[in-house]
Scaffold this active site. Structure first.
Site, PDB file in Angstrom:
ATOM      1  N   CYS A 142       0.958  -1.091  -0.001  1.00  0.00           N
ATOM      2  CA  CYS A 142      -0.016   0.196   0.027  1.00  0.00           C
ATOM      3  C   CYS A 142       0.768   1.204   0.148  1.00  0.00           C
ATOM      4  O   CYS A 142       2.070   1.128   0.304  1.00  0.00           O
ATOM      5  CB  CYS A 142      -0.789  -0.008   1.202  1.00  0.00           C
ATOM      6  SG  CYS A 142      -1.941  -1.303   1.286  1.00  0.00           S
ATOM      7  N   GLU A 144       0.622   4.022   1.721  1.00  0.00           N
ATOM      8  CA  GLU A 144       1.183   4.761   3.136  1.00  0.00           C
ATOM      9  C   GLU A 144       2.286   3.953   3.419  1.00  0.00           C
ATOM     10  O   GLU A 144       3.197   4.266   4.235  1.00  0.00           O
ATOM     11  CB  GLU A 144      -0.013   4.763   4.140  1.00  0.00           C
ATOM     12  CG  GLU A 144      -0.750   3.474   4.170  1.00  0.00           C
ATOM     13  CD  GLU A 144      -1.968   3.397   3.324  1.00  0.00           C
ATOM     14  OE1 GLU A 144      -1.709   3.381   2.128  1.00  0.00           O
ATOM     15  OE2 GLU A 144      -3.175   3.198   3.853  1.00  0.00           O
TER      16      GLU A 144
HETATM   17 ZN    ZN Z   1      -2.751  -0.799   3.129  1.00  0.00          ZN
END
Ligand code: ZN
Length: 133
Positions: free
Chosen positions: A53, A55
């Protein structure tokens, strides 16, 4: 650095997302207390479990440059979705260990912005304290 600038950098990072499967683009930008920024984008994989992901990409970049929890001021996480999206469960767990529980997590889809924190997103979290006797 204000939140608008941090969000702008996160949106720029979103342009580098590699999302051929979901077509859902995420960008993120970590701001450190000494004013450095570290961007990340979601990087998908045909083996979906290997996807990372945005982040996590950003916070791992900050850590890879030697920054730690106490050095991180805030993180902006942006998407091109119709609604403001919060971090997935895996990211909440990762952020709970790597950024301060009260650090602003600034979420936006470009139309709406919401400010959360680890404390608000993952109130009863598993931490290293659970591992100690
Ligand atoms: Zn995530």
């Amino acid at each position: 650095m204000n939140h608008e600038t941090l969000l702008k950098l996160a949106f720029e990072a979103m342009d580098n997302a590699y999302a051929p499967y979901s077509h859902y683009h995420v960008g993120a930008c970590v701001l450190t207390k000494d004013g450095k920024t570290f961007i990340g984008a979601n990087i998908e994989n045909a083996s979906f479990g290997a996807t990372n992901c945005g982040e996590r990409s950003a916070v791992f970049a900050a850590y890879s440059h030697g920054y730690r929890k106490a050095d991180i001021e805030a993180i902006a996480i942006v998407t091109d979705g119709d609604r403001v999206a919060a971090p997935c469960g895996i990211c909440r767990q990762v952020l709970s260990e790597l950024i301060d529980a009260k650090a602003p997590i600034i979420l936006s889809n470009g139309k709406e912005t919401v400010i959360e924190s680890v404390e608000s997103l993952l109130p009863m979290r598993f931490t290293s304290e659970d591992l100690s006797e």
